[in-house]
Scaffold this active site. Structure first.
Site, PDB file in Angstrom:
ATOM      1  CE1 TYR A  74      -4.389 -14.528 -16.767  1.00 33.04           C
ATOM      2  CE2 TYR A  74      -2.223 -15.578 -16.470  1.00 33.04           C
ATOM      3  CZ  TYR A  74      -3.362 -15.146 -15.944  1.00 33.04           C
ATOM      4  OH  TYR A  74      -3.982 -15.577 -15.027  1.00 33.04           O
ATOM      5  CG  PHE A 126      -2.855   2.099   7.514  1.00 34.04           C
ATOM      6  CD1 PHE A 126      -3.131   3.338   7.759  1.00 34.04           C
ATOM      7  CD2 PHE A 126      -3.763   1.539   6.562  1.00 34.04           C
ATOM      8  CE1 PHE A 126      -4.379   4.011   6.965  1.00 34.04           C
ATOM      9  CE2 PHE A 126      -4.577   2.008   5.710  1.00 34.04           C
ATOM     10  CZ  PHE A 126      -4.987   3.243   6.068  1.00 34.04           C
ATOM     11  CG  ASP A 127      -7.144   1.664   8.939  1.00 33.82           C
ATOM     12  OD1 ASP A 127      -6.675   1.437   7.902  1.00 33.82           O
ATOM     13  OD2 ASP A 127      -8.324   2.606   8.962  1.00 33.82           O
ATOM     14  CG  ASP A 217       3.139  -0.032   5.506  1.00 32.27           C
ATOM     15  OD1 ASP A 217       3.302   0.390   4.491  1.00 32.27           O
ATOM     16  OD2 ASP A 217       2.065  -0.125   6.076  1.00 32.27           O
ATOM     17  CB  ALA A 219       2.359   3.199   2.133  1.00 29.60           C
ATOM     18  CE  LYS A 260      -1.501   4.772   0.908  1.00 32.95           C
ATOM     19  NZ  LYS A 260      -2.390   3.657   0.741  1.00 32.95           N
ATOM     20  CG  HIS A 452     -13.088   4.635  10.391  1.00 34.70           C
ATOM     21  ND1 HIS A 452     -12.732   3.311  10.694  1.00 34.70           N
ATOM     22  CD2 HIS A 452     -12.257   4.879   9.303  1.00 34.70           C
ATOM     23  CE1 HIS A 452     -11.831   2.856  10.164  1.00 34.70           C
ATOM     24  NE2 HIS A 452     -11.543   3.712   9.147  1.00 34.70           N
TER      25      HIS A 452
HETATM   26  N1  F0G Z   1      -0.149   0.947   4.853  1.00 38.90           N
HETATM   27  C1  F0G Z   1      -0.036   2.417   5.082  1.00 38.90           C
HETATM   28  C2  F0G Z   1       0.941   3.015   6.063  1.00 38.90           C
HETATM   29  C3  F0G Z   1      -1.174   2.873   4.420  1.00 38.90           C
HETATM   30  O1  F0G Z   1      -1.323   4.304   4.788  1.00 38.90           O
HETATM   31  C4  F0G Z   1      -2.278   2.275   3.676  1.00 38.90           C
HETATM   32  C5  F0G Z   1      -3.211   2.932   2.937  1.00 38.90           C
HETATM   33  C6  F0G Z   1      -1.751   0.995   3.534  1.00 38.90           C
HETATM   34  C7  F0G Z   1      -0.767   0.249   4.216  1.00 38.90           C
HETATM   35  C8  F0G Z   1      -2.920   0.234   2.693  1.00 38.90           C
HETATM   36  O2  F0G Z   1      -2.733   0.160   1.257  1.00 38.90           O
HETATM   37  O3  F0G Z   1      -4.971   1.241   0.631  1.00 38.90           O
HETATM   38  O4  F0G Z   1      -3.003   0.475  -1.048  1.00 38.90           O
HETATM   39  O5  F0G Z   1      -4.444  -0.978   0.371  1.00 38.90           O
HETATM   40  N2  F0G Z   1      -3.479   4.338   3.294  1.00 38.90           N
HETATM   41  C9  F0G Z   1      -4.544   4.711   2.847  1.00 38.90           C
HETATM   42  C10 F0G Z   1      -4.825   6.201   3.633  1.00 38.90           C
HETATM   43  C11 F0G Z   1      -6.007   4.417   2.496  1.00 38.90           C
HETATM   44  O6  F0G Z   1      -5.899   6.940   3.299  1.00 38.90           O
HETATM   45  O7  F0G Z   1      -3.961   6.387   4.517  1.00 38.90           O
HETATM   46  P1  F0G Z   1      -3.940   0.312   0.137  1.00 38.90           P
END
Ligand code: F0G
Length: 464
Positions: A74, A126-127, A217, A219, A260, A452
């Protein structure tokens, strides 16, 4: 054989998974059942799935071997320390917090760091990042560089932020309200384009001058590092890992979705320098994600991630992935479909607006092309156009279109072969021969938020 771009990927396949091939009638029925929204399709109805590169990669034998010895204690698990040491060595941040995925890190960081009414500035949010900034009561503002808005331009760093715009904002009346500058590397919202080291250095120095926290960010930090190495003078002799470490060193911290460039199905990370911010984020993490040595992840996940962070910066891996995306882009362009230039690494963005001029934005050309790819070849992808970004009225009619009608083909890591990509290009080529056959769509029903994912549509001209 001396040209590294001609070398094959530095791995071979040991474990495979079957993929389905449905008949054209079965695909038409599946899409109809899904309300003509590929998000609603079942994965076992899809031949080549290019919906996302997130959590969809193949793990290595070394990752699975490490996972087998994952420590599920844990608190204070051995696997946490292995992951922490790897991430600390890569990023240089003194404080690291594990989270189950990127958006959990965003929520924790933004609700801790941002106050209601503040502004978060980014090259492009990102969205989910945008949504988490706004859920924290702040405003998400995008300042992409002007070159990013010319889809055909070959400018090597279209992910850069508009530095003059950033300085104007920081020095202007909104300046005192800016609570954070967040650079997305690479810029997923605008064509998978990289951010240059020069741009990141300039952002760091502006943020220092105006006393504003600067975060990444990250990723796709490894892919951004590879594109700096390939495109920015002065970095050809650096390893991708050295470049990534230097980039992390410029910022006050980071949030990373490790789904990613962590080469794993799940995982994320917050990196911080500030002791007080760390203590507050840690308390939030323990209350909402899990104890600070696992943060919603299992020990075996942490093991896969620790090994993934090593593998993702290997030059031979990144060279082969970049070359493979560039080859796919060439095949698609030769088949008569334009993509956002220059090709990035994790995804290609098809210019559906240009391919389907007979469809107005209100008929959702990007979505129409995505559906055509499924109907024609069982290929799934995501629209990045007016269905996703436009505004609609209560009768579901388009009011403001998106600036571009794009379709993203995201490329899972280490999953598909050149033959899969040739199949994708052939399918697009067949559509591009008679583009006027592609029908538009209208919205039938939609949720109030994040349209979407759950919207349902009907094809136009089908009595629907
Ligand atoms: N930042 C970026 C640039 C991303 O592309 C994503 C996720 C996230 C943050 C959020 O990360 O999914 O681990 O919570 N992108 C995916 C995509 C979903 O298809 O581009 P997460």
């Amino acid at each position: 054989m001396s040209d590294p771009r001609r070398l094959p990927p530095p791995y071979r396949i040991k474990v495979v998974e079957p993929i389905p091939f449905l008949s054209a009638e079965e695909r038409a029925r599946a899409l109809d059942d899904a309300g003509h929204n590929p998000f609603n399709l079942r994965a076992d109805q899809i031949t080549v799935d290019l919906l996302s590169d997130s959590g969809t990669g193949a793990t290595s034998a070394a990752q699975e071997a490490a996972a087998a010895v994952g420590d599920e204690s844990y608190a204070g698990a051995r696997s946490w320390f292995r992951f922490r040491d790897e991430a600390a060595d890569l990023t240089g941040y003194p404080h690291l917090l594990p989270v189950h995925q990127g958006r959990a890190g965003e929520r924790i960081l933004f609700t801790t760091l941002l106050k209601p009414g503040q502004i978060c500035i980014s090259n492009t949010h990102f969205d989910t990042t945008h949504a988490n900034v706004e859920l924290a009561g702040a405003e998400a503002r995008d300042l992409p560089c002007p070159e990013a808005l010319d889809l055909d331009s070959d400018f090597p760093f279209k992910g850069d932020i508009d530095l003059a715009g950033l300085e104007r904002t920081l020095a202007g009346p909104d300046g005192p309200r800016v609570g954070l500058v967040l650079m997305t590397i690479t810029n997923n919202g605008l064509g998978a384009q990289p951010v240059s080291m020069a741009n990141l250095e300039a952002v760091a120095s502006l943020c220092r001058r105006f006393g504003v926290p600067f975060f990444l960010d990250g990723a796709r930090f490894a892919e951004n590092a590879w594109l700096i190495r390939s495109r920015e003078p002065g970095y050809a002799d650096w390893t991708p890992r050295q470049i990534a470490t230097r980039v992390f060193g410029l910022a006050d911290g980071c949030v990373i979705s490790l789904k990613k460039d962590g080469l794993s199905a799940i995982g994320g990370l917050i990196g911080l320098r500030d002791d007080d911010l760390f203590a507050r984020c840690e308390a939030n993490l323990i209350a909402t994600e899990g104890f600070s040595t696992y943060g919603g992840l299992a020990g075996h996940d942490l093991e896969r991630l620790a090994q993934g962070l090593r593998e993702v910066v290997e030059p031979a891996y990144l060279a082969a992935r970049a070359a493979s995306t560039a080859r796919l882009a060439r095949m698609i362009n030769e088949a008569g479909v334009d993509t956002v230039q220059p090709a990035g690494i994790h995804a290609l963005y098809l210019n559906a607006g240009r391919l389907l001029p007979h469809l107005s934005p209100a008929e959702f050309p990007g979505h129409s092309l995505g559906c055509a790819l499924y109907l024609e070849g069982g290929i799934r992808c995501a629209e990045l156009g007016s269905l996703y970004l436009g505004t609609i009225d209560e009768q579901y009619r388009l009011v403001t279109p998106a600036p571009f009608e794009l379709v993203r083909l995201a490329i899972p890591r280490r999953v598909y072969t050149e033959e899969h990509f040739a199949y994708v290009a052939d399918t697009l080529g067949a559509i591009a021969k008679e583009p006027e056959r592609v029908r538009g769509y209208r919205i039938v029903s939609t949720p109030p938020l994040l349209r979407h994912f759950k919207v349902r549509l009907a094809p136009l001209g089908a009595g629907g």
